[in-house]
Design a protein around this motif. Structure first.
Motif, PDB file in Angstrom:
ATOM      1  N   LYS A  26      82.044 100.735  71.070  1.00  0.00           N
ATOM      2  CA  LYS A  26      81.804 102.155  70.757  1.00  0.00           C
ATOM      3  C   LYS A  26      80.661 102.688  71.622  1.00  0.00           C
ATOM      4  N   GLY A  27      80.734 103.982  71.910  1.00  0.00           N
ATOM      5  CA  GLY A  27      79.675 104.615  72.689  1.00  0.00           C
ATOM      6  C   GLY A  27      80.071 104.922  74.119  1.00  0.00           C
ATOM      7  N   TYR A  28      81.248 104.492  74.538  1.00  0.00           N
ATOM      8  CA  TYR A  28      81.731 104.767  75.891  1.00  0.00           C
ATOM      9  C   TYR A  28      82.876 105.757  75.822  1.00  0.00           C
ATOM     10  N   LEU A  29      82.862 106.753  76.692  1.00  0.00           N
ATOM     11  CA  LEU A  29      83.966 107.705  76.741  1.00  0.00           C
ATOM     12  C   LEU A  29      85.252 106.985  77.131  1.00  0.00           C
ATOM     13  N   ASN A  30      85.191 106.264  78.222  1.00  0.00           N
ATOM     14  CA  ASN A  30      86.354 105.501  78.661  1.00  0.00           C
ATOM     15  C   ASN A  30      86.447 104.256  77.789  1.00  0.00           C
ATOM     16  N   ARG A  31      87.581 104.117  77.096  1.00  0.00           N
ATOM     17  CA  ARG A  31      87.701 103.110  76.049  1.00  0.00           C
ATOM     18  C   ARG A  31      88.364 101.814  76.496  1.00  0.00           C
ATOM     19  N   ASN A  32      88.904 101.797  77.723  1.00  0.00           N
ATOM     20  CA  ASN A  32      89.596 100.600  78.204  1.00  0.00           C
ATOM     21  C   ASN A  32      89.777 100.707  79.722  1.00  0.00           C
ATOM     22  N   VAL A  33      90.382  99.684  80.302  1.00  0.00           N
ATOM     23  CA  VAL A  33      90.568  99.636  81.754  1.00  0.00           C
ATOM     24  C   VAL A  33      91.406 100.826  82.231  1.00  0.00           C
ATOM     25  N   ARG A  34      92.450 101.157  81.504  1.00  0.00           N
ATOM     26  CA  ARG A  34      93.294 102.297  81.884  1.00  0.00           C
ATOM     27  C   ARG A  34      92.464 103.567  82.000  1.00  0.00           C
ATOM     28  N   ASP A  35      91.614 103.811  81.020  1.00  0.00           N
ATOM     29  CA  ASP A  35      90.789 105.011  81.034  1.00  0.00           C
ATOM     30  C   ASP A  35      89.884 105.060  82.262  1.00  0.00           C
ATOM     31  N   VAL A  36      89.311 103.932  82.624  1.00  0.00           N
ATOM     32  CA  VAL A  36      88.415 103.881  83.786  1.00  0.00           C
ATOM     33  C   VAL A  36      89.191 104.183  85.068  1.00  0.00           C
ATOM     34  N   LEU A  37      90.363 103.558  85.219  1.00  0.00           N
ATOM     35  CA  LEU A  37      91.157 103.803  86.426  1.00  0.00           C
ATOM     36  C   LEU A  37      91.683 105.237  86.478  1.00  0.00           C
ATOM     37  N   ALA A  38      92.032 105.793  85.332  1.00  0.00           N
ATOM     38  CA  ALA A  38      92.477 107.188  85.286  1.00  0.00           C
ATOM     39  C   ALA A  38      91.332 108.115  85.702  1.00  0.00           C
ATOM     40  N   HIS A  39      90.136 107.810  85.254  1.00  0.00           N
ATOM     41  CA  HIS A  39      88.944 108.582  85.629  1.00  0.00           C
ATOM     42  C   HIS A  39      88.763 108.552  87.153  1.00  0.00           C
ATOM     43  N   LEU A  40      88.825 107.368  87.731  1.00  0.00           N
ATOM     44  CA  LEU A  40      88.666 107.235  89.180  1.00  0.00           C
ATOM     45  C   LEU A  40      89.758 108.015  89.910  1.00  0.00           C
ATOM     46  N   HIS A  41      90.990 107.851  89.449  1.00  0.00           N
ATOM     47  CA  HIS A  41      92.124 108.541  90.068  1.00  0.00           C
ATOM     48  C   HIS A  41      91.920 110.054  90.031  1.00  0.00           C
ATOM     49  N   HIS A  42      91.529 110.561  88.891  1.00  0.00           N
ATOM     50  CA  HIS A  42      91.382 112.015  88.771  1.00  0.00           C
ATOM     51  C   HIS A  42      90.253 112.530  89.665  1.00  0.00           C
ATOM     52  N   TRP A  43      89.178 111.791  89.764  1.00  0.00           N
ATOM     53  CA  TRP A  43      88.103 112.203  90.679  1.00  0.00           C
ATOM     54  C   TRP A  43      88.565 112.124  92.131  1.00  0.00           C
ATOM     55  N   HIS A  44      89.449 111.170  92.448  1.00  0.00           N
ATOM     56  CA  HIS A  44      90.064 111.158  93.786  1.00  0.00           C
ATOM     57  C   HIS A  44      90.809 112.474  94.016  1.00  0.00           C
ATOM     58  N   LEU A  45      91.624 112.858  93.027  1.00  0.00           N
ATOM     59  CA  LEU A  45      92.411 114.085  93.163  1.00  0.00           C
ATOM     60  C   LEU A  45      91.516 115.306  93.329  1.00  0.00           C
ATOM     61  N   MET A  46      90.431 115.345  92.585  1.00  0.00           N
ATOM     62  CA  MET A  46      89.514 116.476  92.718  1.00  0.00           C
ATOM     63  C   MET A  46      88.898 116.497  94.113  1.00  0.00           C
ATOM     64  N   MET A  47      88.488 115.342  94.613  1.00  0.00           N
ATOM     65  CA  MET A  47      87.913 115.255  95.956  1.00  0.00           C
ATOM     66  C   MET A  47      88.930 115.724  96.995  1.00  0.00           C
ATOM     67  N   LEU A  48      90.173 115.292  96.846  1.00  0.00           N
ATOM     68  CA  LEU A  48      91.222 115.701  97.782  1.00  0.00           C
ATOM     69  C   LEU A  48      91.446 117.213  97.739  1.00  0.00           C
ATOM     70  N   GLU A  49      91.358 117.805  96.564  1.00  0.00           N
ATOM     71  CA  GLU A  49      91.509 119.255  96.422  1.00  0.00           C
ATOM     72  C   GLU A  49      90.314 119.985  97.044  1.00  0.00           C
ATOM     73  N   TRP A  50      89.107 119.495  96.802  1.00  0.00           N
ATOM     74  CA  TRP A  50      87.925 120.109  97.417  1.00  0.00           C
ATOM     75  C   TRP A  50      88.085 120.106  98.933  1.00  0.00           C
ATOM     76  N   TYR A  51      88.516 118.966  99.433  1.00  0.00           N
ATOM     77  CA  TYR A  51      88.689 118.797 100.869  1.00  0.00           C
ATOM     78  C   TYR A  51      89.745 119.774 101.403  1.00  0.00           C
ATOM     79  N   LYS A  52      90.888 119.809 100.750  1.00  0.00           N
ATOM     80  CA  LYS A  52      91.987 120.677 101.191  1.00  0.00           C
ATOM     81  C   LYS A  52      91.544 122.139 101.233  1.00  0.00           C
ATOM     82  N   VAL A  53      90.939 122.595 100.172  1.00  0.00           N
ATOM     83  CA  VAL A  53      90.483 123.987 100.100  1.00  0.00           C
ATOM     84  C   VAL A  53      89.312 124.219 101.058  1.00  0.00           C
ATOM     85  N   GLY A  54      88.348 123.320 101.036  1.00  0.00           N
ATOM     86  CA  GLY A  54      87.157 123.476 101.859  1.00  0.00           C
ATOM     87  C   GLY A  54      87.447 123.507 103.345  1.00  0.00           C
TER      88      GLY A  54
END
Length: 165
Positions: free
Chosen positions: A39-67
């Protein structure tokens, strides 16, 4: 390795930390992969951590594309400021709750490859020169890429390892 200062170091560290993270995850048993973190962690398991990383990848790619079109991207995401990152991370967590680990792993691997392509596309000067691109503000493109790759993978590795104990 310290924070990358060259294109070669950025490529090496992002790949090394990515491989280290995946090797660690692949060494885990199915039970360990699906065990809830303490308890105390937002990401509750390995899937959550990898999903977090993936989504930040997508955000970075979007920043890059627009920027790179000369426009200012919504950073970190539309409707969020950097101070609201915890709220954004909660929304990211919610978004992937119905995905299974295998699907998230596939998405993570694809978004990793897309970011590597961005890194390989640029010269060292384009990556590391501060203020080279208007959308990166006072920092460099590499700074954003380091945060979205090697630094984030190191965070994920340490988090999963800590929570496995």
């Amino acid at each position: 390795m310290p924070r990358p200062k060259t294109k070669e170091e950025l490529i090496t560290l992002s790949n090394d930390n990515y491989k280290k993270l995946l090797a660690y995850i692949r060494s885990m048993t199915p039970d360990e992969l699906h065990t809830e973190f303490p308890k105390g962690y937002l990401n509750r398991n390995v899937r959550d951590v990898l999903a977090h990383l993936h989504h930040w990848h997508l955000m970075m790619l979007e920043w890059y594309k627009v920027g790179m079109t000369g426009k200012k991207p919504d950073m970190p995401a539309k409707g969020y400021t950097w101070k609201m990152t915890p709220d954004l991370n909660r929304e990211i967590w919610k978004k992937y709750q119905n995905e299974d680990l295998e699907m998230v792993m596939t998405m993570f691997e694809k978004s990793f490859a897309a970011l590597q392509k961005v890194i390989h596309t640029h010269t060292e000067e384009e990556l590391f020169e501060k203020r080279k691109y208007k959308w990166t503000g006072t920092t460099s493109l590499a700074s954003y890429l380091i945060s979205a790759t090697s630094s984030h993978y190191d965070w994920a590795y340490k988090l999963i390892k800590k929570c496995k104990k």
